[in-house]
Design a protein around this motif. Structure first.
Motif, PDB file in Angstrom:
ATOM      1  N   ALA A 147      24.521  47.781  33.557  1.00 50.16           N
ATOM      2  CA  ALA A 147      25.948  47.639  33.278  1.00 50.16           C
ATOM      3  C   ALA A 147      26.756  48.490  34.253  1.00 50.16           C
ATOM      4  CB  ALA A 147      26.248  48.058  31.843  1.00 50.16           C
ATOM      5  N   LEU A 148      27.980  48.069  34.486  1.00 49.15           N
ATOM      6  CA  LEU A 148      28.876  48.863  35.319  1.00 49.15           C
ATOM      7  C   LEU A 148      29.175  50.204  34.644  1.00 49.15           C
ATOM      8  CD1 LEU A 148      31.531  46.112  36.159  1.00 49.15           C
ATOM      9  CD2 LEU A 148      29.700  46.910  37.662  1.00 49.15           C
ATOM     10  N   ARG A 149      29.468  51.185  35.456  1.00 44.47           N
ATOM     11  CA  ARG A 149      30.005  52.434  34.913  1.00 44.47           C
ATOM     12  C   ARG A 149      31.527  52.436  34.952  1.00 44.47           C
ATOM     13  NH1 ARG A 149      26.870  57.389  37.603  1.00 44.47           N
ATOM     14  NH2 ARG A 149      27.264  56.205  39.507  1.00 44.47           N
ATOM     15  N   THR A 150      32.070  51.468  35.683  1.00 44.50           N
ATOM     16  CA  THR A 150      33.515  51.317  35.808  1.00 44.50           C
ATOM     17  C   THR A 150      34.123  50.894  34.470  1.00 44.50           C
ATOM     18  OG1 THR A 150      33.204  50.586  38.082  1.00 44.50           O
ATOM     19  CG2 THR A 150      35.325  50.097  37.068  1.00 44.50           C
ATOM     20  N   GLN A 179      35.217  36.202  21.866  1.00 43.16           N
ATOM     21  CA  GLN A 179      34.404  35.955  23.052  1.00 43.16           C
ATOM     22  C   GLN A 179      34.766  36.925  24.169  1.00 43.16           C
ATOM     23  OE1 GLN A 179      35.482  31.831  23.483  1.00 43.16           O
ATOM     24  NE2 GLN A 179      33.568  31.096  22.555  1.00 43.16           N
ATOM     25  N   MET A 180      36.045  37.221  24.296  1.00 37.26           N
ATOM     26  CA  MET A 180      36.496  38.161  25.325  1.00 37.26           C
ATOM     27  C   MET A 180      35.926  39.552  25.070  1.00 37.26           C
ATOM     28  SD  MET A 180      38.476  37.375  27.911  1.00 37.26           S
ATOM     29  CE  MET A 180      38.948  38.362  29.345  1.00 37.26           C
ATOM     30  N   ALA A 181      35.736  39.890  23.810  1.00 32.58           N
ATOM     31  CA  ALA A 181      35.219  41.209  23.461  1.00 32.58           C
ATOM     32  C   ALA A 181      33.787  41.417  23.954  1.00 32.58           C
ATOM     33  CB  ALA A 181      35.289  41.409  21.946  1.00 32.58           C
ATOM     34  N   ASP A 182      33.089  40.324  24.297  1.00 34.09           N
ATOM     35  CA  ASP A 182      31.721  40.451  24.803  1.00 34.09           C
ATOM     36  C   ASP A 182      31.660  41.199  26.128  1.00 34.09           C
ATOM     37  OD1 ASP A 182      30.587  39.176  22.660  1.00 34.09           O
ATOM     38  OD2 ASP A 182      30.460  37.211  23.623  1.00 34.09           O
ATOM     39  N   TRP A 183      32.794  41.300  26.831  1.00 32.60           N
ATOM     40  CA  TRP A 183      32.815  42.077  28.070  1.00 32.60           C
ATOM     41  C   TRP A 183      32.451  43.540  27.821  1.00 32.60           C
ATOM     42  CZ3 TRP A 183      33.238  40.767  33.120  1.00 32.60           C
ATOM     43  CH2 TRP A 183      33.674  39.464  33.428  1.00 32.60           C
ATOM     44  N   ARG A 184      32.554  43.985  26.589  1.00 37.74           N
ATOM     45  CA  ARG A 184      32.201  45.371  26.260  1.00 37.74           C
ATOM     46  C   ARG A 184      30.775  45.702  26.690  1.00 37.74           C
ATOM     47  NH1 ARG A 184      34.522  48.534  22.403  1.00 37.74           N
ATOM     48  NH2 ARG A 184      35.548  46.689  21.518  1.00 37.74           N
ATOM     49  N   ARG A 185      29.890  44.701  26.626  1.00 36.80           N
ATOM     50  CA  ARG A 185      28.479  44.932  26.959  1.00 36.80           C
ATOM     51  C   ARG A 185      28.237  45.157  28.451  1.00 36.80           C
ATOM     52  NH1 ARG A 185      25.771  40.709  26.764  1.00 36.80           N
ATOM     53  NH2 ARG A 185      27.312  39.099  26.269  1.00 36.80           N
ATOM     54  N   PHE A 186      29.273  44.934  29.284  1.00 39.93           N
ATOM     55  CA  PHE A 186      29.065  44.967  30.727  1.00 39.93           C
ATOM     56  C   PHE A 186      29.538  46.265  31.381  1.00 39.93           C
ATOM     57  CE2 PHE A 186      28.646  40.655  29.473  1.00 39.93           C
ATOM     58  CZ  PHE A 186      27.680  40.138  30.326  1.00 39.93           C
ATOM     59  N   THR A 196      29.194  50.761  30.792  1.00 47.48           N
ATOM     60  CA  THR A 196      28.875  51.952  30.016  1.00 47.48           C
ATOM     61  C   THR A 196      30.084  52.880  29.959  1.00 47.48           C
ATOM     62  OG1 THR A 196      28.021  53.081  31.995  1.00 47.48           O
ATOM     63  CG2 THR A 196      26.443  51.829  30.659  1.00 47.48           C
ATOM     64  N   GLY A 197      31.138  52.492  30.677  1.00 46.83           N
ATOM     65  CA  GLY A 197      32.378  53.255  30.644  1.00 46.83           C
ATOM     66  C   GLY A 197      33.247  52.817  29.482  1.00 46.83           C
ATOM     67  N   THR A 198      34.483  53.208  29.510  1.00 48.64           N
ATOM     68  CA  THR A 198      35.393  52.837  28.427  1.00 48.64           C
ATOM     69  C   THR A 198      35.713  51.342  28.491  1.00 48.64           C
ATOM     70  OG1 THR A 198      37.313  53.392  29.795  1.00 48.64           O
ATOM     71  CG2 THR A 198      36.435  55.124  28.358  1.00 48.64           C
ATOM     72  N   PHE A 199      35.969  50.778  27.328  1.00 49.95           N
ATOM     73  CA  PHE A 199      36.347  49.364  27.231  1.00 49.95           C
ATOM     74  C   PHE A 199      37.546  49.249  26.309  1.00 49.95           C
ATOM     75  CE2 PHE A 199      36.349  45.313  24.999  1.00 49.95           C
ATOM     76  CZ  PHE A 199      36.308  44.416  26.064  1.00 49.95           C
ATOM     77  N   GLN A 200      38.472  48.409  26.722  1.00 50.81           N
ATOM     78  CA  GLN A 200      39.652  48.154  25.892  1.00 50.81           C
ATOM     79  C   GLN A 200      40.005  46.680  25.979  1.00 50.81           C
ATOM     80  OE1 GLN A 200      42.882  51.015  26.231  1.00 50.81           O
ATOM     81  NE2 GLN A 200      44.402  49.377  26.093  1.00 50.81           N
ATOM     82  N   MET A 201      40.349  46.077  24.856  1.00 51.61           N
ATOM     83  CA  MET A 201      40.775  44.686  24.867  1.00 51.61           C
ATOM     84  C   MET A 201      42.214  44.588  24.388  1.00 51.61           C
ATOM     85  SD  MET A 201      38.995  41.247  23.347  1.00 51.61           S
ATOM     86  CE  MET A 201      39.717  41.320  21.717  1.00 51.61           C
ATOM     87  N   VAL A 202      42.976  43.734  25.078  1.00 52.92           N
ATOM     88  CA  VAL A 202      44.383  43.541  24.755  1.00 52.92           C
ATOM     89  C   VAL A 202      44.614  42.055  24.494  1.00 52.92           C
ATOM     90  CG1 VAL A 202      46.755  43.812  25.551  1.00 52.92           C
ATOM     91  CG2 VAL A 202      45.006  45.454  26.274  1.00 52.92           C
ATOM     92  N   VAL A 203      45.175  41.725  23.353  1.00 52.02           N
ATOM     93  CA  VAL A 203      45.532  40.346  23.013  1.00 52.02           C
ATOM     94  C   VAL A 203      47.039  40.215  23.144  1.00 52.02           C
ATOM     95  CG1 VAL A 203      45.443  38.528  21.274  1.00 52.02           C
ATOM     96  CG2 VAL A 203      43.566  40.189  21.435  1.00 52.02           C
ATOM     97  N   VAL A 204      47.485  39.245  23.947  1.00 50.10           N
ATOM     98  CA  VAL A 204      48.917  39.060  24.185  1.00 50.10           C
ATOM     99  C   VAL A 204      49.348  37.679  23.687  1.00 50.10           C
ATOM    100  CG1 VAL A 204      48.943  40.611  26.166  1.00 50.10           C
ATOM    101  CG2 VAL A 204      48.509  38.171  26.523  1.00 50.10           C
ATOM    102  N   PRO A 205      50.629  37.491  23.403  1.00 50.06           N
ATOM    103  CA  PRO A 205      51.118  36.197  22.920  1.00 50.06           C
ATOM    104  C   PRO A 205      51.276  35.206  24.065  1.00 50.06           C
ATOM    105  CG  PRO A 205      52.935  37.748  23.081  1.00 50.06           C
ATOM    106  CD  PRO A 205      51.694  38.519  23.418  1.00 50.06           C
ATOM    107  N   ASP A 206      50.192  34.514  24.400  1.00 53.40           N
ATOM    108  CA  ASP A 206      50.218  33.626  25.565  1.00 53.40           C
ATOM    109  C   ASP A 206      49.049  32.658  25.483  1.00 53.40           C
ATOM    110  OD1 ASP A 206      50.894  32.555  28.081  1.00 53.40           O
ATOM    111  OD2 ASP A 206      51.425  34.528  28.849  1.00 53.40           O
TER     112      ASP A 206
END
Length: 286
Positions: free
Chosen positions: A215-218, A235-242, A244-254
């Motif tokens: 996994a990336l450290r970025t 499904q977008m939250a699956d990026w968390r597995r890629f 080892t650094g911090t992960f944040q998900m943002v859901v926008v009205p679009d």
């Protein structure tokens, strides 16, 4: 790859040819002009900021062009310099052949992007462009000054093999057309020209097979529209597995293409992502 607005593929409003300045500043890529300009064949700088402390490399959706990011560049803080990629086979590079496979395209991008990571750099990709940004992040050398990765509107790399193919009339159904654009597409040659760029990128994406790697450290920030027909927030939250650094998900009205038309929620989401990366690196974003 849904909801592709044709105005961001071949009819970009932000590319006024009278204001273009073709430049090549060498490996550092330092632009001296504050006017919109190109840097070699690969980059369009819609709002150059030579004094910026962060360089944001942007990669558009399937068939998309660099002016997708013009309004984003105008809305971001002055500390951010947007470098939007221009792919072969469209726009100012229309006569160039498109790469035959994704590895070839990534290799070409690697040779021009990585040497320009001479200041704090962030990779941002929307839809198909998120895959390019991710693969570039994987290939960045240990010493690259890469602060973070922003992915928008794309399922995790190991899930892309599940994509259903789309071409021809299916693609037309996904285009957001103005009356003027609909008239243009009645011309068969213009229609073929527009669809060829979209289809070329979709073929690259649909042939992609993710190879196992550490996994990336970025750190990664994932952004998704709450009405996106192509990918859900889960499904977008699956990026968390890629990473080892911090992960944040943002859901926008679009919908699918979040970064377009200068939408305030898109500018806000990207600005906050850049601030997350800056705080992580001990540098306060403004």
């Amino acid at each position: 790859m849904a909801d592709v607005p044709i105005s961001e593929i071949w009819f970009p409003a932000g590319a006024d040819s009278d204001s273009l300045e073709a430049t090549d500043r060498g490996p550092s890529g330092a632009a001296r002009s504050h006017l919109p300009h190109r840097v070699d064949d690969w980059f369009w700088l819609p709002r150059p900021r030579p004094e910026a402390t962060t360089r944001l490399f942007c990669f558009a959706h399937a068939g998309g062009g660099p002016t997708t990011f013009t309004d984003l560049a105008k809305g971001l803080p002055g500390s951010v310099d947007v470098w939007a990629a221009q792919m072969p086979g469209r726009g100012s590079r229309l006569t160039e052949p498109c790469p035959d496979n994704l590895d070839e395209l990534v290799a070409q991008l690697r040779s021009t992007v990585l040497p320009r990571m001479t200041t704090s750099s962030v990779l941002l990709g929307q839809s198909f462009g998120a895959l390019l940004a991710y693969e570039l992040a994987r290939q960045a050398p240990e010493g690259a000054d890469m602060s973070g990765l922003i992915v928008i509107g794309l399922r995790s790399p190991d899930a892309l093999a599940e994509m259903s193919p789309a071409n021809g009339s299916d693609l037309v159904d996904r285009l957001h057309l103005t009356a003027e654009e609909e008239a243009l597409l009645r011309d068969s040659e213009m229609r073929d020209l527009v669809l060829s760029g979209v289809e070329a990128d979709l073929r690259l994406c649909q042939s992609y097979r993710h190879s196992a790697a550490p996994a990336l450290r970025t750190p990664i920030v994932a952004i998704v529209g709450d009405q996106d027909p192509a990918v859900t927030p889960d499904q977008m939250a699956d990026w968390r597995r890629f990473t080892t650094g911090t992960f944040q998900m943002v859901v926008v009205p679009d919908g699918h293409l979040v970064v377009r038309n200068g939408a305030p929620h898109a500018i806000s989401a990207v600005t906050e992502a850049l601030n997350v990366f800056s705080r992580r690196n001990g540098d306060v974003g403004h």
